[in-house]
Design a protein around this motif. Structure first.
Motif, PDB file in Angstrom:
ATOM      1  N   LYS A  10       6.643  42.765 -12.417  1.00 17.04           N
ATOM      2  CA  LYS A  10       7.638  42.284 -11.630  1.00 17.04           C
ATOM      3  C   LYS A  10       6.799  41.184 -10.542  1.00 17.04           C
ATOM      4  N   SER A  11       5.874  41.855 -10.990  1.00 19.00           N
ATOM      5  CA  SER A  11       4.836  40.918  -9.424  1.00 19.00           C
ATOM      6  C   SER A  11       4.754  39.555 -10.377  1.00 19.00           C
ATOM      7  N   THR A  12       3.737  39.596 -11.660  1.00 20.36           N
ATOM      8  CA  THR A  12       3.765  38.883 -12.907  1.00 20.36           C
ATOM      9  C   THR A  12       4.907  38.112 -13.029  1.00 20.36           C
ATOM     10  N   VAL A  13       5.672  38.973 -13.471  1.00 19.94           N
ATOM     11  CA  VAL A  13       6.642  37.520 -13.737  1.00 19.94           C
ATOM     12  C   VAL A  13       7.343  36.953 -12.724  1.00 19.94           C
ATOM     13  N   ARG A  14       7.194  37.563 -11.407  1.00 20.64           N
ATOM     14  CA  ARG A  14       8.003  37.304 -10.315  1.00 20.64           C
ATOM     15  C   ARG A  14       6.954  35.846 -10.162  1.00 20.64           C
ATOM     16  N   GLN A  15       5.753  35.582 -10.621  1.00 18.19           N
ATOM     17  CA  GLN A  15       4.259  34.151 -10.371  1.00 18.19           C
ATOM     18  C   GLN A  15       4.551  33.763 -11.573  1.00 18.19           C
ATOM     19  N   GLU A  16       4.884  34.284 -12.693  1.00 24.61           N
ATOM     20  CA  GLU A  16       4.809  33.515 -13.693  1.00 24.61           C
ATOM     21  C   GLU A  16       6.141  32.927 -13.966  1.00 24.61           C
ATOM     22  N   LYS A  17       7.366  33.524 -12.937  1.00 22.79           N
ATOM     23  CA  LYS A  17       8.719  31.941 -12.873  1.00 22.79           C
ATOM     24  C   LYS A  17       8.458  31.577 -11.454  1.00 22.79           C
ATOM     25  N   GLU A  18       7.884  31.518 -10.464  1.00 26.87           N
ATOM     26  CA  GLU A  18       7.046  30.467  -9.776  1.00 26.87           C
ATOM     27  C   GLU A  18       6.771  29.487 -10.279  1.00 26.87           C
ATOM     28  N   GLN A  19       5.897  29.400 -11.106  1.00 27.27           N
ATOM     29  CA  GLN A  19       4.926  28.649 -11.758  1.00 27.27           C
ATOM     30  C   GLN A  19       5.650  27.652 -12.875  1.00 27.27           C
ATOM     31  N   HIS A  20       6.632  28.718 -13.353  1.00 24.56           N
ATOM     32  CA  HIS A  20       7.329  27.949 -13.747  1.00 24.56           C
ATOM     33  C   HIS A  20       8.777  27.203 -13.786  1.00 24.56           C
ATOM     34  N   GLN A  21       9.145  27.643 -12.292  1.00 27.80           N
ATOM     35  CA  GLN A  21       9.882  26.682 -11.440  1.00 27.80           C
ATOM     36  C   GLN A  21       8.958  25.055 -11.225  1.00 27.80           C
ATOM     37  N   ALA A  22       7.673  25.779 -10.650  1.00 25.72           N
ATOM     38  CA  ALA A  22       6.841  24.482  -9.701  1.00 25.72           C
ATOM     39  C   ALA A  22       6.105  23.859 -11.376  1.00 25.72           C
ATOM     40  N   ALA A  23       6.459  23.837 -12.042  1.00 29.16           N
ATOM     41  CA  ALA A  23       5.484  23.269 -13.036  1.00 29.16           C
ATOM     42  C   ALA A  23       7.964  22.502 -13.900  1.00 29.16           C
ATOM     43  N   LEU A  24       8.903  23.350 -13.491  1.00 34.22           N
ATOM     44  CA  LEU A  24       9.859  22.232 -13.701  1.00 34.22           C
ATOM     45  C   LEU A  24      10.077  20.726 -13.006  1.00 34.22           C
ATOM     46  N   ARG A  25       9.888  21.254 -11.369  1.00 36.72           N
ATOM     47  CA  ARG A  25      10.189  19.912 -10.331  1.00 36.72           C
ATOM     48  C   ARG A  25       8.854  19.070 -10.676  1.00 36.72           C
ATOM     49  N   LEU A  26       7.729  19.238 -10.886  1.00 38.78           N
ATOM     50  CA  LEU A  26       7.012  18.268 -10.677  1.00 38.78           C
ATOM     51  C   LEU A  26       7.189  17.572 -12.695  1.00 38.78           C
ATOM     52  N   LEU A  27       7.357  18.344 -13.014  1.00 40.27           N
ATOM     53  CA  LEU A  27       8.407  17.980 -14.761  1.00 40.27           C
ATOM     54  C   LEU A  27       9.466  16.577 -14.082  1.00 40.27           C
ATOM     55  N   GLU A  28      10.520  17.306 -12.948  1.00 39.73           N
ATOM     56  CA  GLU A  28      11.337  16.208 -12.740  1.00 39.73           C
ATOM     57  C   GLU A  28      10.967  15.164 -11.782  1.00 39.73           C
ATOM     58  N   GLU A  29      10.446  15.623 -10.840  1.00 37.62           N
ATOM     59  CA  GLU A  29       8.953  14.049 -10.187  1.00 37.62           C
ATOM     60  C   GLU A  29       8.763  13.103 -10.983  1.00 37.62           C
ATOM     61  N   HIS A  30       7.836  13.605 -12.125  1.00 35.22           N
ATOM     62  CA  HIS A  30       7.161  12.546 -13.106  1.00 35.22           C
ATOM     63  C   HIS A  30       8.220  11.832 -13.813  1.00 35.22           C
ATOM     64  N   ARG A  31       9.669  12.904 -14.522  1.00 38.17           N
ATOM     65  CA  ARG A  31      10.894  12.036 -14.726  1.00 38.17           C
ATOM     66  C   ARG A  31      11.277  10.731 -13.877  1.00 38.17           C
ATOM     67  N   LYS A  32      11.241  11.402 -12.819  1.00 34.30           N
ATOM     68  CA  LYS A  32      11.889   9.933 -12.230  1.00 34.30           C
ATOM     69  C   LYS A  32      11.281   8.960 -11.703  1.00 34.30           C
ATOM     70  N   GLU A  33       9.595   9.336 -11.543  1.00 34.60           N
ATOM     71  CA  GLU A  33       8.992   8.450 -11.690  1.00 34.60           C
ATOM     72  C   GLU A  33       8.929   7.419 -12.510  1.00 34.60           C
ATOM     73  N   GLY A  34       8.552   7.872 -13.451  1.00 35.39           N
ATOM     74  CA  GLY A  34       9.155   7.416 -15.099  1.00 35.39           C
ATOM     75  C   GLY A  34      10.216   6.748 -15.144  1.00 35.39           C
ATOM     76  N   ASP A  35      10.820   6.879 -14.540  1.00 35.84           N
ATOM     77  CA  ASP A  35      12.694   6.390 -14.714  1.00 35.84           C
ATOM     78  C   ASP A  35      13.011   5.038 -13.596  1.00 35.84           C
ATOM     79  N   GLY A  36      11.581   4.759 -12.448  1.00 38.25           N
ATOM     80  CA  GLY A  36      11.923   3.907 -11.597  1.00 38.25           C
ATOM     81  C   GLY A  36      11.086   3.250 -12.022  1.00 38.25           C
ATOM     82  N   LYS A  37      10.017   3.028 -12.496  1.00 41.24           N
ATOM     83  CA  LYS A  37       8.756   2.610 -13.817  1.00 41.24           C
ATOM     84  C   LYS A  37       9.799   1.259 -14.258  1.00 41.24           C
ATOM     85  N   THR A  38      10.632   1.827 -14.971  1.00 42.98           N
ATOM     86  CA  THR A  38      11.241   2.299 -16.269  1.00 42.98           C
ATOM     87  C   THR A  38      11.883   0.646 -16.015  1.00 42.98           C
TER      88      THR A  38
END
Length: 112
Positions: A10-38
């Motif tokens: 459960k702890s491993t799954v929770r950590q992976e879920k948190e990492q996944h959510q962090a990666a999604l946040r970073l991906l969304e931020e990167h997309r927004k930056e790309g949209d702004g530059k575009t």
């Protein structure tokens, strides 16, 4: 022991879920930056396109003005040429009249 494995899993799954959510946040931020530059690049492109259109219009206007000036110059040159021809003809006619007048004055003096 099984309970510890479940807790670890459960702890491993929770950590992976948190990492996944962090990666999604970073991906969304990167997309927004790309949209702004575009968006910035699109605005710059639009601005440059507008400036290019203005330059093209200016160049066309200059070309039209040059053609107009050339036509006026040609007309003035033709008018000058015509005037010179008429002046030359007038001079010749005046010289002929002057010659006839001098001959007429001589004859009149001879008759008197």
């Amino acid at each position: 022991e099984a309970e510890k494995q479940i807790l670890d899993l459960k702890s491993t799954v929770r950590q992976e879920k948190e990492q996944h959510q962090a990666a999604l946040r970073l991906l969304e931020e990167h997309r927004k930056e790309g949209d702004g530059k575009t968006s910035e690049l699109q605005e710059e492109l639009d601005q440059l396109s507008g400036q290019l259109e203005e330059k093209e219009e200016d160049m066309m206007q200059i070309q039209f003005d040059m053609v107009s000036v050339k036509n006026q110059l040609n007309e003035q040159a033709q008018l000058f040429s015509d005037n010179m021809q008429e002046l030359q003809e007038g001079r010749l006619e005046l010289a002929e009249k002057d010659d006839r007048l001098q001959r007429a004055v001589k004859r009149q003096e001879e008759l008197v």
